[in-house]
Motif scaffolding. Structure first.
Motif, PDB file in Angstrom:
ATOM      1  N   LEU A 159       0.854  -1.194   0.000  1.00 45.06           N
ATOM      2  CA  LEU A 159       0.000   0.000   0.000  1.00 45.06           C
ATOM      3  C   LEU A 159       0.884   1.235   0.000  1.00 45.06           C
ATOM      4  O   LEU A 159       1.922   1.250   0.676  1.00 45.06           O
ATOM      5  CB  LEU A 159      -0.862   0.018   1.271  1.00 45.06           C
ATOM      6  CG  LEU A 159      -2.172  -0.770   1.290  1.00 45.06           C
ATOM      7  CD1 LEU A 159      -1.985  -2.216   0.913  1.00 45.06           C
ATOM      8  CD2 LEU A 159      -2.829  -0.670   2.667  1.00 45.06           C
ATOM      9  N   LYS A 160       0.484   2.243  -0.754  1.00 42.03           N
ATOM     10  CA  LYS A 160       1.237   3.498  -0.721  1.00 42.03           C
ATOM     11  C   LYS A 160       0.287   4.634  -0.366  1.00 42.03           C
ATOM     12  O   LYS A 160      -0.805   4.727  -0.940  1.00 42.03           O
ATOM     13  CB  LYS A 160       1.900   3.754  -2.079  1.00 42.03           C
ATOM     14  CG  LYS A 160       2.629   5.084  -2.175  1.00 42.03           C
ATOM     15  CD  LYS A 160       1.819   6.139  -2.894  1.00 42.03           C
ATOM     16  CE  LYS A 160       2.400   7.531  -2.781  1.00 42.03           C
ATOM     17  NZ  LYS A 160       1.657   8.526  -3.564  1.00 42.03           N
ATOM     18  N   PHE A 161       0.679   5.478   0.567  1.00 40.05           N
ATOM     19  CA  PHE A 161      -0.144   6.624   0.939  1.00 40.05           C
ATOM     20  C   PHE A 161       0.608   7.906   0.625  1.00 40.05           C
ATOM     21  O   PHE A 161       1.749   8.088   1.043  1.00 40.05           O
ATOM     22  CB  PHE A 161      -0.509   6.563   2.427  1.00 40.05           C
ATOM     23  CG  PHE A 161      -1.415   5.404   2.746  1.00 40.05           C
ATOM     24  CD1 PHE A 161      -2.787   5.538   2.688  1.00 40.05           C
ATOM     25  CD2 PHE A 161      -0.868   4.169   3.042  1.00 40.05           C
ATOM     26  CE1 PHE A 161      -3.622   4.465   2.943  1.00 40.05           C
ATOM     27  CE2 PHE A 161      -1.693   3.077   3.301  1.00 40.05           C
ATOM     28  CZ  PHE A 161      -3.078   3.237   3.250  1.00 40.05           C
ATOM     29  N   ARG A 163      10.426  13.992  -8.073  1.00 41.65           N
ATOM     30  CA  ARG A 163       9.191  14.432  -7.435  1.00 41.65           C
ATOM     31  C   ARG A 163       8.043  13.472  -7.755  1.00 41.65           C
ATOM     32  O   ARG A 163       7.921  13.005  -8.886  1.00 41.65           O
ATOM     33  CB  ARG A 163       8.829  15.861  -7.865  1.00 41.65           C
ATOM     34  CG  ARG A 163       9.787  16.941  -7.390  1.00 41.65           C
ATOM     35  CD  ARG A 163       9.969  16.985  -5.875  1.00 41.65           C
ATOM     36  NE  ARG A 163       8.764  17.084  -5.083  1.00 41.65           N
ATOM     37  CZ  ARG A 163       8.185  18.214  -4.696  1.00 41.65           C
ATOM     38  NH1 ARG A 163       8.725  19.369  -5.045  1.00 41.65           N
ATOM     39  NH2 ARG A 163       7.090  18.205  -3.966  1.00 41.65           N
ATOM     40  N   GLY A 164       7.245  13.208  -6.756  1.00 42.67           N
ATOM     41  CA  GLY A 164       6.129  12.267  -6.929  1.00 42.67           C
ATOM     42  C   GLY A 164       6.580  10.814  -6.960  1.00 42.67           C
ATOM     43  O   GLY A 164       5.793   9.912  -7.261  1.00 42.67           O
ATOM     44  N   GLY A 165       7.861  10.561  -6.617  1.00 44.70           N
ATOM     45  CA  GLY A 165       8.446   9.230  -6.818  1.00 44.70           C
ATOM     46  C   GLY A 165       8.012   8.152  -5.846  1.00 44.70           C
ATOM     47  O   GLY A 165       8.373   6.984  -6.037  1.00 44.70           O
ATOM     48  N   SER A 166       7.207   8.489  -4.836  1.00 50.08           N
ATOM     49  CA  SER A 166       6.773   7.436  -3.899  1.00 50.08           C
ATOM     50  C   SER A 166       5.912   6.371  -4.590  1.00 50.08           C
ATOM     51  O   SER A 166       5.926   5.207  -4.186  1.00 50.08           O
ATOM     52  CB  SER A 166       5.955   8.028  -2.754  1.00 50.08           C
ATOM     53  OG  SER A 166       6.747   8.885  -2.003  1.00 50.08           O
ATOM     54  N   ASP A 167       5.168   6.786  -5.615  1.00 48.08           N
ATOM     55  CA  ASP A 167       4.363   5.788  -6.357  1.00 48.08           C
ATOM     56  C   ASP A 167       5.296   4.744  -6.979  1.00 48.08           C
ATOM     57  O   ASP A 167       5.019   3.542  -6.970  1.00 48.08           O
ATOM     58  CB  ASP A 167       3.584   6.447  -7.508  1.00 48.08           C
ATOM     59  CG  ASP A 167       2.667   7.561  -7.053  1.00 48.08           C
ATOM     60  OD1 ASP A 167       2.151   7.479  -5.938  1.00 48.08           O
ATOM     61  OD2 ASP A 167       2.478   8.521  -7.837  1.00 48.08           O
ATOM     62  N   TYR A 168       6.398   5.250  -7.528  1.00 47.27           N
ATOM     63  CA  TYR A 168       7.368   4.364  -8.178  1.00 47.27           C
ATOM     64  C   TYR A 168       8.023   3.455  -7.136  1.00 47.27           C
ATOM     65  O   TYR A 168       8.179   2.245  -7.367  1.00 47.27           O
ATOM     66  CB  TYR A 168       8.408   5.245  -8.887  1.00 47.27           C
ATOM     67  CG  TYR A 168       9.408   4.522  -9.766  1.00 47.27           C
ATOM     68  CD1 TYR A 168       9.077   3.373 -10.473  1.00 47.27           C
ATOM     69  CD2 TYR A 168      10.712   5.026  -9.911  1.00 47.27           C
ATOM     70  CE1 TYR A 168      10.010   2.737 -11.281  1.00 47.27           C
ATOM     71  CE2 TYR A 168      11.647   4.409 -10.720  1.00 47.27           C
ATOM     72  CZ  TYR A 168      11.290   3.261 -11.397  1.00 47.27           C
ATOM     73  OH  TYR A 168      12.216   2.635 -12.196  1.00 47.27           O
ATOM     74  N   ALA A 187      -0.787  12.823 -16.172  1.00 49.76           N
ATOM     75  CA  ALA A 187      -1.820  12.626 -15.136  1.00 49.76           C
ATOM     76  C   ALA A 187      -1.111  12.514 -13.784  1.00 49.76           C
ATOM     77  O   ALA A 187      -0.494  11.501 -13.467  1.00 49.76           O
ATOM     78  CB  ALA A 187      -2.645  11.376 -15.433  1.00 49.76           C
ATOM     79  N   LYS A 188      -1.212  13.566 -12.996  1.00 48.74           N
ATOM     80  CA  LYS A 188      -0.355  13.696 -11.807  1.00 48.74           C
ATOM     81  C   LYS A 188      -0.602  12.607 -10.761  1.00 48.74           C
ATOM     82  O   LYS A 188       0.256  12.344  -9.911  1.00 48.74           O
ATOM     83  CB  LYS A 188      -0.593  15.078 -11.172  1.00 48.74           C
ATOM     84  CG  LYS A 188       0.380  15.373 -10.051  1.00 48.74           C
ATOM     85  CD  LYS A 188       0.027  16.641  -9.304  1.00 48.74           C
ATOM     86  CE  LYS A 188       0.998  16.819  -8.141  1.00 48.74           C
ATOM     87  NZ  LYS A 188       0.305  16.897  -6.871  1.00 48.74           N
ATOM     88  N   ILE A 189      -1.741  11.966 -10.834  1.00 44.65           N
ATOM     89  CA  ILE A 189      -2.080  10.967  -9.823  1.00 44.65           C
ATOM     90  C   ILE A 189      -1.061   9.824  -9.763  1.00 44.65           C
ATOM     91  O   ILE A 189      -0.896   9.183  -8.738  1.00 44.65           O
ATOM     92  CB  ILE A 189      -3.524  10.444 -10.043  1.00 44.65           C
ATOM     93  CG1 ILE A 189      -3.975   9.550  -8.903  1.00 44.65           C
ATOM     94  CG2 ILE A 189      -3.672   9.754 -11.382  1.00 44.65           C
ATOM     95  CD1 ILE A 189      -5.444   9.229  -8.905  1.00 44.65           C
TER      96      ILE A 189
HETATM   97 MG    MG Z   1       1.915  11.859  -6.007  1.00 42.92          MG
END
Ligand code: MG
Ligand code: ADP
Ligand code: ASP
Length: 436
Positions: free
Chosen positions: A5-7, A192-197, A250-252
């Protein structure tokens, strides 16, 4: 079923939200949880480090005070018996910030400072889980997530080191997203935004059946909900569609998130942590949606490089030479269009633009223009289906179009417009191509 899970930042953005996250982890049975920093933290850390680089101590102080207040409030609202340990973690991070801003060492300091958001948030959250009576174990992501000189993650090391740490079958493991150790052995990050990765790489590494990305919206929408009226969530998407939309803005989802899961056949579920009962979006190996148009995304900050050269006429080998220049400077090309004597390419990384244009100059006349946006429309855009392009261009009657890329695959078309037309183009496409 093993789940990762990622938050994201909003999901862990307050004591109240962290409590909700703990409930979700327990009810989902999340074996490994990847956390971002509390919302706003990384932006503030970026401004602190850039102020430190200019010697602007007032901005540094204001940023540090802001963060200290935010984290102290959260810790006091969240913790009782583990309060002191959380305050110690806070002091450790703020000592790093004061030292690095005081003796500023360039990029090494920037990255060390940026890492404190994820480190501190995960430490606080893990203490909260323990205080609430759960077996929670903190994983220090820079020990497991390493990258090489090309900034590619070492997936073998990730797998071995996660598996050797995760040996308690009853425990909830908590790791930081975003951060890693680079090839020089320094703390760094995945962008930036790399937690999804991070979450998708870690999900693959532990053999998860599903990676869940929990954020502040009920799934992937058909268009950018921040700037377009009347968007709606998409319930099912294929890996390729989601990857394309993420890549084109898509920034999500961080653009690199889907590929590791696609290769491993692991589905990705996007869910809303503020409203966990919402269905969200399931991204999997499903067959693509049958409706004409599925979704639209837009990527800003695009620069066009145009090369006009009579030498291209009837020549072969010309393109190779052009692409070699971009390859030499490790600059990816997104769109390309050609005529008899011109080739236009788009890039979003302009770090080596001067070097690139200097090396292209012997080929012909070079023109560069910035402030463009790529609009990517995903739908049934194969040659088995007529009238789609006419509908798109009909919707864009009032918008000047600079480049078109069509036919590379069966599911998308990409258009380039100057950024001033972006909102108008997205809204008009939304109004004309989707039924509500
Ligand atoms: Mg993000
Ligand atoms: P997190 O902090 O959880 O990683 P992000 O801010 O990175 O969250 O991503 C979620 C945000 O992405 C949403 O709040 C929404 O405004 C924005 N967004 C942009 N395009 C889309 C889209 N097509 N579908 C859903 N959300 C999108
Ligand atoms: N905190 C990092 C950022 O704001 C990573 C992330 O949120 O995914 O970019």
């Amino acid at each position: 079923m093993i789940k990762t899970l990622k938050f994201g930042g909003t999901s862990v953005g307050s004591a109240e939200n962290m409590r909700r996250v703990a409930q979700i982890i327990v009810s989902e049975g999340g074996r490994l949880t990847v956390l971002s920093a509390m919302s706003g933290t990384t932006d503030t850390l970026v401004s602190i480090s850039s102020a430190a680089s200019r010697g602007d101590s007032e901005t540094v102080r204001a940023g540090i005070d802001l963060l200290r207040e935010k984290y102290t409030t959260c810790i006091n609202l969240l913790l009782n018996s583990r309060l002191d340990e959380a305050l110690q973690a806070l002091e450790r991070s703020f000592t790093v910030l004061s030292n690095e801003t005081f003796t500023y060492r360039g990029e090494v300091s920037d990255r060390l400072m940026l890492a404190q958001g994820e480190l501190l948030t995960s430490a606080i959250f893990c203490l909260y889980m323990q205080e609430a009576g759960h077996r929670a174990v903190l994983i220090h992501s820079p020990e497991v997530m390493r990258t090489d000189y090309d900034h590619k993650p070492d997936t073998i090391h990730l797998k071995q080191s996660l598996q050797s740490r995760m040996n308690d079958p009853e425990a909830y493991y908590i790791a930081q997203g975003f951060i890693c150790t680079d090839a020089a052995g320094q703390i760094n990050n995945l962008g930036r935004g790399g937690s999804d990765y991070s979450a998708s790489l870690m999900g693959v590494a532990i053999g998860a059946a599903e990676v869940q990305i929990w954020t502040d919206i009920d799934g992937m929408h058909n268009n950018d909900p921040r700037i377009v009226d009347k968007t709606r969530p998409i319930r099912h998407m294929s890996f390729d569609e989601a990857a394309e939309l993420a890549y084109f803005g898509a920034k999500i989802l961080h653009p690199a998130t889907i590929q590791p899961c696609k290769e491993a056949g692991i589905s990705v579920r996007l869910k809303n942590s503020i409203s966990p009962s919402d269905e969200g979006t399931l991204i999997s190996d499903t067959k693509e949606d049958e409706s004409d148009f599925h979704a639209i995304a837009a990527k800003d900050g695009i620069t066009v490089v145009r090369i006009s050269s009579a030498r291209m006429l009837m020549a072969y080998g010309f393109m190779r030479k052009v692409f070699e220049v971009f390859e030499k400077y490790k600059t990816p090309v997104d769109m390309i269009t050609t005529s008899e004597v011109d080739v236009s390419l788009t890039i979003d990384n302009t770090r080596f633009l001067q070097e690139i244009t200097r090396e292209l100059a012997p080929f012909g006349t070079i023109e560069v223009s910035s402030n463009n946006t790529i609009i990517c429309i995903v739908g049934r855009l194969g040659d088995d289906h007529t009238g789609m392009a006419a509908r798109i261009f009909g919707a864009l009657k009032q918008v000047p179009i600079r480049m078109i890329s069509y036919g590379a695959n069966h599911r998308s078309i990409a258009l380039l417009v100057t950024t001033e037309y972006k909102v108008q183009a997205l809204q008009s496409l939304n109004d004309h191509l989707f039924e509500f």
